[in-house]
Design a protein around this motif. Structure first.
Motif, PDB file in Angstrom:
ATOM      1  N   ALA A   1      42.179 -36.325  42.146  1.00 50.67           N
ATOM      2  CA  ALA A   1      42.097 -37.745  42.444  1.00 50.67           C
ATOM      3  C   ALA A   1      41.084 -38.023  43.546  1.00 50.67           C
ATOM      4  CB  ALA A   1      43.470 -38.266  42.850  1.00 50.67           C
ATOM      5  N   ALA A   2      41.072 -37.172  44.563  1.00 50.47           N
ATOM      6  CA  ALA A   2      40.165 -37.405  45.678  1.00 50.47           C
ATOM      7  C   ALA A   2      38.726 -37.425  45.194  1.00 50.47           C
ATOM      8  CB  ALA A   2      40.352 -36.337  46.741  1.00 50.47           C
TER       9      ALA A   2
ATOM     10  N   VAL B   1      55.193 -47.692  43.599  1.00 48.24           N
ATOM     11  CA  VAL B   1      55.807 -47.348  44.884  1.00 48.24           C
ATOM     12  C   VAL B   1      57.203 -46.761  44.712  1.00 48.24           C
ATOM     13  CG1 VAL B   1      56.609 -48.306  47.058  1.00 48.24           C
ATOM     14  CG2 VAL B   1      54.434 -49.024  46.137  1.00 48.24           C
TER      15      VAL B   1
ATOM     16  N   THR C   1      60.042 -39.704  44.106  1.00 55.63           N
ATOM     17  CA  THR C   1      59.429 -38.382  44.097  1.00 55.63           C
ATOM     18  C   THR C   1      59.575 -37.718  45.458  1.00 55.63           C
ATOM     19  OG1 THR C   1      57.829 -39.204  42.520  1.00 55.63           O
ATOM     20  CG2 THR C   1      57.309 -37.123  43.597  1.00 55.63           C
TER      21      THR C   1
ATOM     22  N   ALA D   1      51.318 -31.839  41.642  1.00 56.45           N
ATOM     23  CA  ALA D   1      50.718 -32.396  42.845  1.00 56.45           C
ATOM     24  C   ALA D   1      49.477 -31.650  43.356  1.00 56.45           C
ATOM     25  CB  ALA D   1      51.770 -32.483  43.948  1.00 56.45           C
TER      26      ALA D   1
ATOM     27  N   ALA E   1      55.188 -34.771  38.302  1.00 55.84           N
ATOM     28  CA  ALA E   1      54.234 -35.144  39.346  1.00 55.84           C
ATOM     29  C   ALA E   1      54.312 -34.157  40.509  1.00 55.84           C
ATOM     30  CB  ALA E   1      54.530 -36.555  39.838  1.00 55.84           C
ATOM     31  N   VAL E   2      55.537 -33.764  40.853  1.00 55.43           N
ATOM     32  CA  VAL E   2      55.703 -32.826  41.958  1.00 55.43           C
ATOM     33  C   VAL E   2      55.001 -31.513  41.631  1.00 55.43           C
ATOM     34  CG1 VAL E   2      57.354 -31.450  43.239  1.00 55.43           C
ATOM     35  CG2 VAL E   2      57.866 -33.831  42.699  1.00 55.43           C
TER      36      VAL E   2
ATOM     37  N   VAL F   1      61.448 -34.284  46.321  1.00 55.99           N
ATOM     38  CA  VAL F   1      60.803 -33.157  46.990  1.00 55.99           C
ATOM     39  C   VAL F   1      61.601 -32.753  48.228  1.00 55.99           C
ATOM     40  CG1 VAL F   1      58.759 -32.466  48.293  1.00 55.99           C
ATOM     41  CG2 VAL F   1      58.510 -33.659  46.121  1.00 55.99           C
TER      42      VAL F   1
ATOM     43  N   ILE G   1      46.509 -32.688  41.378  1.00 59.45           N
ATOM     44  CA  ILE G   1      46.126 -34.095  41.468  1.00 59.45           C
ATOM     45  C   ILE G   1      45.353 -34.344  42.758  1.00 59.45           C
ATOM     46  CG2 ILE G   1      46.984 -36.447  41.539  1.00 59.45           C
ATOM     47  CD1 ILE G   1      49.494 -35.313  40.093  1.00 59.45           C
ATOM     48  N   VAL G   2      45.799 -33.691  43.837  1.00 65.82           N
ATOM     49  CA  VAL G   2      45.154 -33.934  45.129  1.00 65.82           C
ATOM     50  C   VAL G   2      43.658 -33.780  45.006  1.00 65.82           C
ATOM     51  CG1 VAL G   2      44.912 -33.127  47.483  1.00 65.82           C
ATOM     52  CG2 VAL G   2      47.162 -33.168  46.412  1.00 65.82           C
TER      53      VAL G   2
ATOM     54  N   ARG H   1      49.472 -38.832  49.397  1.00 67.34           N
ATOM     55  CA  ARG H   1      48.098 -38.956  48.884  1.00 67.34           C
ATOM     56  C   ARG H   1      48.056 -38.560  47.411  1.00 67.34           C
ATOM     57  NH1 ARG H   1      44.146 -40.405  46.989  1.00 67.34           N
ATOM     58  NH2 ARG H   1      42.004 -39.747  47.376  1.00 67.34           N
ATOM     59  N   ALA H   2      48.790 -37.516  47.076  1.00 69.09           N
ATOM     60  CA  ALA H   2      48.729 -36.995  45.709  1.00 69.09           C
ATOM     61  C   ALA H   2      49.403 -37.931  44.713  1.00 69.09           C
ATOM     62  CB  ALA H   2      49.378 -35.611  45.656  1.00 69.09           C
TER      63      ALA H   2
ATOM     64  N   THR I   1      58.837 -37.559  34.679  1.00 71.84           N
ATOM     65  CA  THR I   1      57.563 -37.938  35.289  1.00 71.84           C
ATOM     66  C   THR I   1      57.524 -37.503  36.741  1.00 71.84           C
ATOM     67  OG1 THR I   1      57.671 -39.880  33.906  1.00 71.84           O
ATOM     68  CG2 THR I   1      55.979 -39.864  35.608  1.00 71.84           C
ATOM     69  N   ALA I   2      58.637 -37.829  37.448  1.00 67.01           N
ATOM     70  CA  ALA I   2      58.672 -37.521  38.873  1.00 67.01           C
ATOM     71  C   ALA I   2      58.545 -36.022  39.097  1.00 67.01           C
ATOM     72  CB  ALA I   2      59.973 -38.040  39.478  1.00 67.01           C
ATOM     73  N   THR I   3      59.328 -35.246  38.341  1.00 66.82           N
ATOM     74  CA  THR I   3      59.286 -33.807  38.526  1.00 66.82           C
ATOM     75  C   THR I   3      57.918 -33.259  38.145  1.00 66.82           C
ATOM     76  OG1 THR I   3      61.557 -33.886  37.819  1.00 66.82           O
ATOM     77  CG2 THR I   3      60.594 -31.709  38.084  1.00 66.82           C
TER      78      THR I   3
ATOM     79  N   TRP J   1      48.854 -42.833  43.015  1.00 67.35           N
ATOM     80  CA  TRP J   1      48.610 -43.582  41.775  1.00 67.35           C
ATOM     81  C   TRP J   1      49.893 -44.078  41.146  1.00 67.35           C
ATOM     82  CZ3 TRP J   1      51.114 -41.184  37.753  1.00 67.35           C
ATOM     83  CH2 TRP J   1      51.498 -39.840  37.998  1.00 67.35           C
ATOM     84  N   MET J   2      51.037 -43.549  41.609  1.00 65.66           N
ATOM     85  CA  MET J   2      52.310 -43.952  40.996  1.00 65.66           C
ATOM     86  C   MET J   2      52.748 -45.314  41.535  1.00 65.66           C
ATOM     87  SD  MET J   2      54.743 -40.675  41.454  1.00 65.66           S
ATOM     88  CE  MET J   2      54.485 -39.147  40.625  1.00 65.66           C
TER      89      MET J   2
ATOM     90  N   GLN K   1      50.099 -51.130  48.892  1.00 69.36           N
ATOM     91  CA  GLN K   1      51.328 -50.737  48.201  1.00 69.36           C
ATOM     92  C   GLN K   1      52.546 -50.992  49.064  1.00 69.36           C
ATOM     93  OE1 GLN K   1      50.878 -46.607  47.251  1.00 69.36           O
ATOM     94  NE2 GLN K   1      49.822 -47.021  45.333  1.00 69.36           N
TER      95      GLN K   1
ATOM     96  N   ARG L   1      40.579 -47.481  40.197  1.00 67.65           N
ATOM     97  CA  ARG L   1      40.791 -47.217  41.623  1.00 67.65           C
ATOM     98  C   ARG L   1      39.478 -46.804  42.271  1.00 67.65           C
ATOM     99  NH1 ARG L   1      45.924 -47.360  43.405  1.00 67.65           N
ATOM    100  NH2 ARG L   1      45.577 -46.258  45.355  1.00 67.65           N
TER     101      ARG L   1
ATOM    102  N   PHE M   1      61.793 -41.002  33.422  1.00 68.22           N
ATOM    103  CA  PHE M   1      61.373 -41.197  34.802  1.00 68.22           C
ATOM    104  C   PHE M   1      61.449 -39.911  35.593  1.00 68.22           C
ATOM    105  CE2 PHE M   1      62.116 -41.951  39.148  1.00 68.22           C
ATOM    106  CZ  PHE M   1      60.992 -42.691  39.429  1.00 68.22           C
ATOM    107  N   PHE M   2      62.587 -39.214  35.468  1.00 67.76           N
ATOM    108  CA  PHE M   2      62.725 -37.991  36.249  1.00 67.76           C
ATOM    109  C   PHE M   2      61.743 -36.932  35.794  1.00 67.76           C
ATOM    110  CE2 PHE M   2      66.833 -39.753  37.612  1.00 67.76           C
ATOM    111  CZ  PHE M   2      66.624 -39.613  38.962  1.00 67.76           C
TER     112      PHE M   2
END
Lengths: 145, 227, 442
Positions: A24-25, C16, C22, A17, A13-14, C26, A20-21, C9-10, A9-11, C13-14, A101, A54, A6-7
């Motif tokens: 994804a847009a 919640v 995250t 980021a 993702a950061v 940050v 992705i911005v 926004r970024a 993934t989270a890291t 997709w995750m 969400q 999406r 999990f971490f």
């Protein structure tokens, strides 16, 4: 998911980021609410193709039925302007059930919004709210257009 | 490494520009016990702090074994002190809330992990030799003599070649002072270290190999004693 | 705008939970990076502990100051959420309310939260029209006005009781005109009988209905709303004891519940409508927004109140954040003074040859410890305050308000810690610039 995964993934993702911005847009196809239905109330090819992915949909937030809920109704035209200029039969294709969400902060019904979420087709009865819907956006996020 | 002290043209000034200390030339052989005596305010402590590289507004050269502290950066001087100099102060300067062992092993707090254990072991060893129990008790309840022994253990913990002592007995009563200075001198002699002790106390400099006297910022006598 | 919007926004997709974690990561990242850079290779904690203990009362005061200011921000957020959730939960069974035209808020308070109000009645024709609209699953009259002690006595139908409480906690539905189903917190027992008063509170006329006695037949499940204090009786009984027709033609005079005969329908202040088809709710709302009727979603009224409440909270949050930063700046200024008390110890470390960075890390860790402890204690204080206020509100309004801690509070605290531990670098720099020998001899 285990903790480390999990971490990670989270890291990850950061760090990812900024990429992705932009990614994804660009990736979410954006349509108007009306473009989900044909005249005979069948789903459009767009709707069928994008079911489960999406998408971004333009519309208006109807006055909420529930307070402090993550459920709301997206309408094609502002609800109070012309709620029933269309006949009853056309009604359902003018609105879309949205499961956000997070708890929704209400946006006035006459402000155009964009809702991004996963498109879900097929009749579904909400076990908690009791509402029936034919098409929904789930995991949605909305913002003023 | 043999860290002989060589001073050349050392001059320390006050912020006003007045000369506080002037030492044209002085050599001290490694392993020597040097006493520094003189009246109050004569510049003894200034001399001692200069030897540790803590002097400000100074010029000339203070070289330990060829390393001139004056040309080093403050951080490099700190590193030199860390590895080569132990210090003992008049009023002990211990952390009252820590145990004798933790105080003595203080240099380990800012040393590399491998060295930390060595320092802690050495600190414990010195405390043992000085007869200080080093359980969990904080030094708050310690007597002056016990505190200064903990300070000596701290000065020796990093196994430096040089020990600088600033009036080590001034806060102690006569009997305690005599025993303490005996302990200090014994320890540094056993380990072959250089000791430079500034003091008013005759009991200190009668135990030294050599005694210099500073009056008005200048060395006025230099006497080698035969112990 | 929320400066975190691009981040959200970024990571949209995750799930919640992953988003919230995250964002927290940050937000605390700067603190972690600063901490890592300051502390790498050092273990200043024994010394920091010693310094903390040495000036424990001063330190405790600093921690408390930080905690109170952090608690203010945390409490505000938690309290607002608690109020929103509580009032929303209480209004949950009320999708669409139809009444005579007037103030939606007044009507909502009367019909949903049972705050008494004198309102005009809707006629039998309107009720009939509502009840017979396609896809309406429930059209219940809500006839308030009477009371028993502090409990409002409301006339309605069995369907309405089932709507509020699908199963009864005990007993049975009223089967007779003079039976009553009570809310979970009404101080009556099954089989007790009581005489309702006409009106509510001090204005109630206690002998107006002296000839009437209801018997308690059942009790509802707790709903967390003022309905827990209410007594629900058949609407026919309310009409009858006021000397009105009972909603049914004489040949069906004993009937209980719908359908009602419009000709014998004396009127009701409000009708609760429920429809399963989503659009029907909106259609009915439009259909009954006329010159004789008003149709509204309590959810919408509340949502508008929340957005007002949210604005107020936001302004107060900004003030709370400013307070937090000011308090912390004050504490850090205090630390600069406090480090003068430590000056000899810090000078000692430097005289012994400790690297400047070690001394820096001691001072910073000391400040960071105060900040972090204050932040943690502040979360507890904020939560405690919110829990206390929630209890008071629940007791006074019968709306169940529960205080919870959630991600926004932790995000706030994370950002606060990050910002202030960076500010804490300042006293550390100042401590480092002091003269060693002077401090050593002071």
């Amino acid at each position: 998911m285990n903790r480390r995964g999990f971490f990670a993934t989270a890291t990850g993702a950061v760090l990812a980021a900024p990429f992705i911005v932009t990614g994804a847009a660009a990736a979410e196809p954006q349509v108007r609410l009306r473009e989900l239905y044909e005249r005979d109330m069948s789903f459009t090819p767009f709707a069928l193709e994008n079911a489960g992915t999406r998408v971004a949909i333009e519309g208006f937030m109807a006055p909420p039925l529930k307070a402090d809920s993550n459920f709301y109704v997206l309408t094609n035209i502002p609800m109070a302007v012309c709620p029933f200029c269309s006949s009853e039969a056309e009604w359902p294709n003018d609105i879309l059930a949205v499961y956000a969400q997070r708890v929704v902060n209400v946006i006035p019904f006459n402000v155009k919004i964009i809702t991004r979420g996963t498109l879900e087709l097929g009749t579904y009865t909400d076990p908690e709210l009791g509402f029936v819907s034919r098409v929904r956006l789930i995991d949605a996020v909305q913002e003023r257009a | 490494m043999s860290l002989d002290l060589k001073i050349d043209d050392l001059e320390v000034r006050a912020a006003s520009g007045r000369v506080l200390l002037s030492v044209p030339r002085l050599s001290v052989a490694a392993g020597m016990c040097l006493g520094v005596k003189g009246p109050s305010g004569a510049g003894k402590s200034t001399f001692l702090f200069s030897l540790a590289g803590l002097g400000a507004n100074s010029s000339g050269a203070i070289a330990w074994g060829g390393t001139d502290l004056m040309v080093l950066s403050p951080e490099a001087r700190a590193k030199f002190r860390r590895h080569h100099i132990g210090m003992v102060f008049q009023d002990f300067l211990l952390f009252e809330e820590l145990s004798a062992a933790a105080n003595a092993a203080l240099p380990g707090a800012y040393s590399r992990r491998a060295r930390q254990a060595v320092i802690a072991r050495k600190a414990g060893d010195v405390l043992d030799r000085l007869g200080i129990a080093h359980g969990g008790r904080t030094v708050e309840s310690f007597s002056g003599g016990e505190r200064q022994r903990v300070a000596i253990a701290r000065a020796l913990a990093a196994d430096p070649e040089i020990v600088l002592a600033d009036e080590p007995t001034a806060s102690l009563d006569r009997k305690t002072a005599d025993r303490l200075i005996e302990d200090l001198v014994r320890m540094v002699r056993e380990e072959g270290k250089t000791l430079i002790a500034v003091s008013h106390d005759p009991a200190v400099y009668t135990r030294m190999d050599r005694v210099i006297e500073i009056v008005d910022g200048a060395i006025v006598s230099d006497e080698v004693r035969d112990g | 705008m929320n400066p975190l919007a691009p981040l959200y926004r970024a990571i949209e997709w995750m799930p919640v939970l992953a988003q919230d974690i995250t964002v927290l990561v940050v937000l605390v990242m700067p603190a972690l990076i600063v901490g890592a850079l300051v502390l790498v290779g050092f273990r200043p904690f024994p010394l920091v502990r010693a310094m903390l203990w040495r000036f424990r009362w001063t330190n405790a005061l600093f921690v408390l100051l930080i905690a109170v200011s952090v608690g203010l921000g945390v409490g505000l957020i938690a309290q607002e959420r608690g109020l929103r959730q509580g009032t929303a939960r209480a209004a949950d069974p009320f999708d669409l309310v139809i009444s005579a035209p007037g103030s939606e808020i007044t009507m909502m308070f009367a019909a949903v939260y049972l705050q008494p109000s004198d309102v005009p009645l809707l006629s039998g024709e309107i009720y009939d029209e509502v009840a017979n609209a396609p896809d309406v699953t429930l059209a219940a009259p809500i006839a308030f006005g009477d009371s028993y002690v502090s409990s409002p006595v409301v006339g309605s139908t069995a369907q309405f009781v089932t709507h509020l409480s699908p199963d009864l906690a005990e007993g049975a539905m009223f089967a007779d005109r003079l039976e009553a189903v009570i809310g979970s917190r009404v101080d009556l027992a099954l089989g007790d009988s009581f005489t309702p008063a006409h009106g509510v509170g001090d204005a109630a006329e206690h002998d107006a209905h002296a000839h009437v006695e209801y018997v308690v037949s059942g009790r509802m499940q707790p709903t967390g709303s003022p309905w827990d204090r209410a007594i629900i009786v058949p609407v026919e009984a309310v009409w009858e004891i006021h000397g009105l027709a009972n909603g049914h033609a004489p040949e069906n005079a004993d009937q209980l519940g719908p359908p009602f005969d419009p000709d014998y329908f004396p009127g009701t202040p409000a009708i609760l409508v429920s429809a399963e088809q989503l659009y029907v709710n909106y259609a009915l709302r439009a259909q009954f927004t006329t010159d004789r009727t008003m149709a509204f979603f309590p959810g919408t009224v509340l949502a508008n109140l929340y957005s007002l409440m949210g604005d107020v909270r936001q302004v107060m949050s900004i003030m709370a954040v400013v307070t937090q930063i000011l308090v912390t700046a004050g504490v850090l200024a205090g630390l600069v003074i406090l480090t003068r008390l430590f000056a000899r110890r810090l000078a000692l470390l430097r005289a012994l040859g400790a690297p400047g960075r070690f001394v820096f890390s001691v001072v910073w860790s000391y400040a960071a410890t105060l900040i972090f402890s204050g932040a943690v204690l502040g979360v507890a204080i904020g939560y405690g305050a919110a829990a206390l206020i929630s209890r008071v509100v629940s007791a006074q309004t019968d709306i169940l308000v529960t205080a919870t801690l959630s991600w926004p509070e932790f995000h706030l605290v994370g950002a606060f810690v990050s910002l202030t531990v960076i500010l804490a670098l300042v006293p550390a720099f100042i401590a480092l610039s002091r003269p060693v020998v002077t401090d050593l001899r002071s």
